[in-house]
Design a protein around this motif. Sequence first.
Motif, PDB file in Angstrom:
ATOM      1  N   PRO A 194      -5.804 -34.030  -0.123  1.00  0.00           N
ATOM      2  CA  PRO A 194      -5.421 -34.523   1.207  1.00  0.00           C
ATOM      3  C   PRO A 194      -6.239 -35.721   1.672  1.00  0.00           C
ATOM      4  CG  PRO A 194      -5.604 -32.119   1.204  1.00  0.00           C
ATOM      5  CD  PRO A 194      -6.122 -32.585  -0.108  1.00  0.00           C
ATOM      6  N   TRP A 195      -7.549 -35.728   1.391  1.00  0.00           N
ATOM      7  CA  TRP A 195      -8.402 -36.836   1.847  1.00  0.00           C
ATOM      8  C   TRP A 195      -8.053 -38.124   1.100  1.00  0.00           C
ATOM      9  CZ3 TRP A 195     -10.596 -37.962   6.026  1.00  0.00           C
ATOM     10  CH2 TRP A 195     -11.688 -38.841   6.127  1.00  0.00           C
ATOM     11  N   ALA A 196      -7.759 -38.009  -0.182  1.00  0.00           N
ATOM     12  CA  ALA A 196      -7.331 -39.181  -0.945  1.00  0.00           C
ATOM     13  C   ALA A 196      -6.030 -39.737  -0.393  1.00  0.00           C
ATOM     14  CB  ALA A 196      -7.167 -38.813  -2.422  1.00  0.00           C
ATOM     15  N   ASP A 197      -5.131 -38.859   0.007  1.00  0.00           N
ATOM     16  CA  ASP A 197      -3.796 -39.266   0.463  1.00  0.00           C
ATOM     17  C   ASP A 197      -3.827 -39.851   1.870  1.00  0.00           C
ATOM     18  OD1 ASP A 197      -1.033 -39.587   0.336  1.00  0.00           O
ATOM     19  OD2 ASP A 197      -0.634 -37.557   1.029  1.00  0.00           O
ATOM     20  N   MET A 198      -4.592 -39.217   2.774  1.00  0.00           N
ATOM     21  CA  MET A 198      -4.553 -39.643   4.177  1.00  0.00           C
ATOM     22  C   MET A 198      -5.552 -40.744   4.513  1.00  0.00           C
ATOM     23  SD  MET A 198      -6.541 -36.615   6.342  1.00  0.00           S
ATOM     24  CE  MET A 198      -5.461 -35.325   5.763  1.00  0.00           C
ATOM     25  N   ALA A 199      -6.574 -40.916   3.686  1.00  0.00           N
ATOM     26  CA  ALA A 199      -7.633 -41.875   4.015  1.00  0.00           C
ATOM     27  C   ALA A 199      -7.815 -42.938   2.942  1.00  0.00           C
ATOM     28  CB  ALA A 199      -8.941 -41.126   4.265  1.00  0.00           C
ATOM     29  N   HIS A 200      -8.196 -42.513   1.744  1.00  0.00           N
ATOM     30  CA  HIS A 200      -8.562 -43.483   0.712  1.00  0.00           C
ATOM     31  C   HIS A 200      -7.392 -44.362   0.284  1.00  0.00           C
ATOM     32  CE1 HIS A 200     -12.758 -42.616  -0.447  1.00  0.00           C
ATOM     33  NE2 HIS A 200     -12.509 -41.417   0.061  1.00  0.00           N
ATOM     34  N   ALA A 201      -6.296 -43.748  -0.102  1.00  0.00           N
ATOM     35  CA  ALA A 201      -5.185 -44.542  -0.621  1.00  0.00           C
ATOM     36  C   ALA A 201      -4.660 -45.553   0.409  1.00  0.00           C
ATOM     37  CB  ALA A 201      -4.069 -43.624  -1.115  1.00  0.00           C
ATOM     38  N   PRO A 202      -4.443 -45.172   1.680  1.00  0.00           N
ATOM     39  CA  PRO A 202      -3.994 -46.178   2.651  1.00  0.00           C
ATOM     40  C   PRO A 202      -4.986 -47.323   2.832  1.00  0.00           C
ATOM     41  CG  PRO A 202      -3.621 -43.965   3.498  1.00  0.00           C
ATOM     42  CD  PRO A 202      -4.444 -43.816   2.260  1.00  0.00           C
ATOM     43  N   ALA A 203      -6.283 -47.015   2.824  1.00  0.00           N
ATOM     44  CA  ALA A 203      -7.295 -48.067   2.996  1.00  0.00           C
ATOM     45  C   ALA A 203      -7.317 -49.001   1.794  1.00  0.00           C
ATOM     46  CB  ALA A 203      -8.670 -47.446   3.225  1.00  0.00           C
ATOM     47  N   LEU A 204      -7.265 -48.446   0.593  1.00  0.00           N
ATOM     48  CA  LEU A 204      -7.295 -49.287  -0.600  1.00  0.00           C
ATOM     49  C   LEU A 204      -6.055 -50.172  -0.676  1.00  0.00           C
ATOM     50  CD1 LEU A 204      -8.634 -46.811  -3.322  1.00  0.00           C
ATOM     51  CD2 LEU A 204      -9.921 -48.247  -1.731  1.00  0.00           C
ATOM     52  N   ARG A 205      -4.948 -49.657  -0.227  1.00  0.00           N
ATOM     53  CA  ARG A 205      -3.701 -50.435  -0.263  1.00  0.00           C
ATOM     54  C   ARG A 205      -3.723 -51.557   0.771  1.00  0.00           C
ATOM     55  NH1 ARG A 205       2.428 -47.833   0.174  1.00  0.00           N
ATOM     56  NH2 ARG A 205       3.573 -49.741  -0.334  1.00  0.00           N
ATOM     57  N   ARG A 206      -4.357 -51.323   1.917  1.00  0.00           N
ATOM     58  CA  ARG A 206      -4.303 -52.285   3.017  1.00  0.00           C
ATOM     59  C   ARG A 206      -5.358 -53.380   2.933  1.00  0.00           C
ATOM     60  NH1 ARG A 206      -4.448 -48.832   8.439  1.00  0.00           N
ATOM     61  NH2 ARG A 206      -5.337 -50.818   9.126  1.00  0.00           N
ATOM     62  N   HIS A 207      -6.461 -53.130   2.254  1.00  0.00           N
ATOM     63  CA  HIS A 207      -7.568 -54.093   2.299  1.00  0.00           C
ATOM     64  C   HIS A 207      -7.201 -55.374   1.558  1.00  0.00           C
ATOM     65  CE1 HIS A 207     -11.545 -55.843   2.060  1.00  0.00           C
ATOM     66  NE2 HIS A 207     -11.971 -54.935   2.931  1.00  0.00           N
ATOM     67  N   ASP A 208      -7.372 -56.506   2.238  1.00  0.00           N
ATOM     68  CA  ASP A 208      -6.996 -57.791   1.650  1.00  0.00           C
ATOM     69  C   ASP A 208      -7.855 -58.180   0.455  1.00  0.00           C
ATOM     70  OD1 ASP A 208      -5.014 -58.099   3.529  1.00  0.00           O
ATOM     71  OD2 ASP A 208      -6.251 -59.296   4.895  1.00  0.00           O
ATOM     72  N   GLY A 209      -9.062 -57.640   0.363  1.00  0.00           N
ATOM     73  CA  GLY A 209      -9.958 -58.013  -0.718  1.00  0.00           C
ATOM     74  C   GLY A 209      -9.838 -57.139  -1.948  1.00  0.00           C
ATOM     75  N   LEU A 210      -8.839 -56.250  -1.986  1.00  0.00           N
ATOM     76  CA  LEU A 210      -8.677 -55.322  -3.091  1.00  0.00           C
ATOM     77  C   LEU A 210      -7.311 -55.446  -3.734  1.00  0.00           C
ATOM     78  CD1 LEU A 210     -10.104 -51.995  -1.578  1.00  0.00           C
ATOM     79  CD2 LEU A 210     -11.315 -53.643  -3.020  1.00  0.00           C
ATOM     80  N   GLU A 211      -7.272 -55.154  -5.017  1.00  0.00           N
ATOM     81  CA  GLU A 211      -6.020 -54.873  -5.719  1.00  0.00           C
ATOM     82  C   GLU A 211      -6.072 -53.400  -6.123  1.00  0.00           C
ATOM     83  OE1 GLU A 211      -3.580 -55.917  -9.822  1.00  0.00           O
ATOM     84  OE2 GLU A 211      -5.259 -57.191  -9.205  1.00  0.00           O
ATOM     85  N   PHE A 212      -5.209 -52.599  -5.523  1.00  0.00           N
ATOM     86  CA  PHE A 212      -5.189 -51.157  -5.763  1.00  0.00           C
ATOM     87  C   PHE A 212      -4.446 -50.907  -7.078  1.00  0.00           C
ATOM     88  CE2 PHE A 212      -3.832 -46.815  -3.741  1.00  0.00           C
ATOM     89  CZ  PHE A 212      -4.646 -46.156  -4.640  1.00  0.00           C
ATOM     90  N   VAL A 213      -5.220 -50.720  -8.148  1.00  0.00           N
ATOM     91  CA  VAL A 213      -4.667 -50.712  -9.500  1.00  0.00           C
ATOM     92  C   VAL A 213      -4.006 -49.389  -9.851  1.00  0.00           C
ATOM     93  CG1 VAL A 213      -5.293 -50.866 -11.948  1.00  0.00           C
ATOM     94  CG2 VAL A 213      -6.258 -52.481 -10.293  1.00  0.00           C
ATOM     95  N   GLY A 214      -4.641 -48.269  -9.478  1.00  0.00           N
ATOM     96  CA  GLY A 214      -4.061 -46.998  -9.880  1.00  0.00           C
ATOM     97  C   GLY A 214      -4.869 -45.799  -9.446  1.00  0.00           C
ATOM     98  N   VAL A 215      -4.316 -44.619  -9.773  1.00  0.00           N
ATOM     99  CA  VAL A 215      -4.866 -43.322  -9.359  1.00  0.00           C
ATOM    100  C   VAL A 215      -5.008 -42.439 -10.583  1.00  0.00           C
ATOM    101  CG1 VAL A 215      -4.469 -41.256  -7.974  1.00  0.00           C
ATOM    102  CG2 VAL A 215      -3.724 -43.480  -7.112  1.00  0.00           C
ATOM    103  N   TRP A 216      -6.120 -41.724 -10.646  1.00  0.00           N
ATOM    104  CA  TRP A 216      -6.277 -40.653 -11.626  1.00  0.00           C
ATOM    105  C   TRP A 216      -6.627 -39.379 -10.879  1.00  0.00           C
ATOM    106  CZ3 TRP A 216     -10.340 -37.337 -12.342  1.00  0.00           C
ATOM    107  CH2 TRP A 216     -10.259 -36.479 -13.452  1.00  0.00           C
ATOM    108  N   GLY A 217      -6.093 -38.252 -11.355  1.00  0.00           N
ATOM    109  CA  GLY A 217      -6.425 -36.964 -10.775  1.00  0.00           C
ATOM    110  C   GLY A 217      -6.475 -35.890 -11.839  1.00  0.00           C
ATOM    111  N   ARG A 218      -7.092 -34.781 -11.476  1.00  0.00           N
ATOM    112  CA  ARG A 218      -7.179 -33.667 -12.422  1.00  0.00           C
ATOM    113  C   ARG A 218      -5.830 -32.993 -12.627  1.00  0.00           C
ATOM    114  NH1 ARG A 218     -11.808 -30.355  -9.582  1.00  0.00           N
ATOM    115  NH2 ARG A 218     -10.680 -31.174  -7.775  1.00  0.00           N
TER     116      ARG A 218
END
Length: 294
Positions: free
Chosen positions: A10-34
């Motif tokens: 849930p924390w990855a979905d509601m916080a991290h992923a939206p922030a990584l997608r929105r930040h102009d200085g980042l290219e959100f390349v991908g996700v790995w999970g267990r």
Amino acid sequence: MRIGLLGTGPWADMAHAPALRRHDGLEFVGVWGRRPAAAEELADRHGTRAYDDVDALLADVEAVAVALPPGVQAELAVRAARAGCHLLLDKPLAATVPQGRAVVEAVREAGVASVVFLTTRFQSETEAWITEQSASDGWFTARAQWLGAVFTGDSPFAASPWRREKGALWDVGPHALSVLLPVLGDARRVAAAAQGPGDTVHLVLDHAGGASSALTLSLTAPPAAAGAAVELRGRTGVTLLPETTEGPVPALLRAVDALLAAARDGRPHPCDAAFGLRITEVLAEAEARLRDGR
């Protein structure tokens, strides 16, 4: 900066992923999970790619954000640092002091930047307040209450195994310490600790600056009683941590700013892995005192 996300909860979905997608200085390349299926679902929701192999993701990025239980985070943080990735980590840094030390050593040896995301330290109003109080001296005492209703309300984190095991001490304790330590100085010792209702704990810290602080931490507070508060008393009077309605995503965007600056300039951020380790050491000492009944 090319960045990947480790974790699909849930924390990855509601916080991290939206922030990584929105930040102009980042290219959100991908996700790995267990859980590969969860990684696919999260990647689809946030317009990126799911990786089956964590090492393949580490090879494709310059940095990783981690949203995993502390024990898993520490192991993968060491692996990512050795792969040359800068680290945006979550709290607590690790589940044990040796794990935390391994992360700090890997960061040092690899020469990568690290930032531990402690929400209050990256929210604009509270960050400004902490900076202002840190510049003052003469503090006499402090009182901090971090009361959550994770186990008594409707929280997406209620089923979290590590929170069930470690409780409020390790979940919200880092937030309280992230405010108190920069203002009052390092904790020289945990002078007292007592168990309360549910997972509630009460701690008293003796600080290097001469002040003492009392902490009440819980994840089993009644929902109507949940909330966080910090009160400082000293020579200049009484001051309270300001309330804020700012959510985690804007705070995470500022944490990304901090990581980018640390990677660019080579200067450690105050909330780096070493600070995360110090918090882990204080939590471990408190946990030992609770276990021993001291």
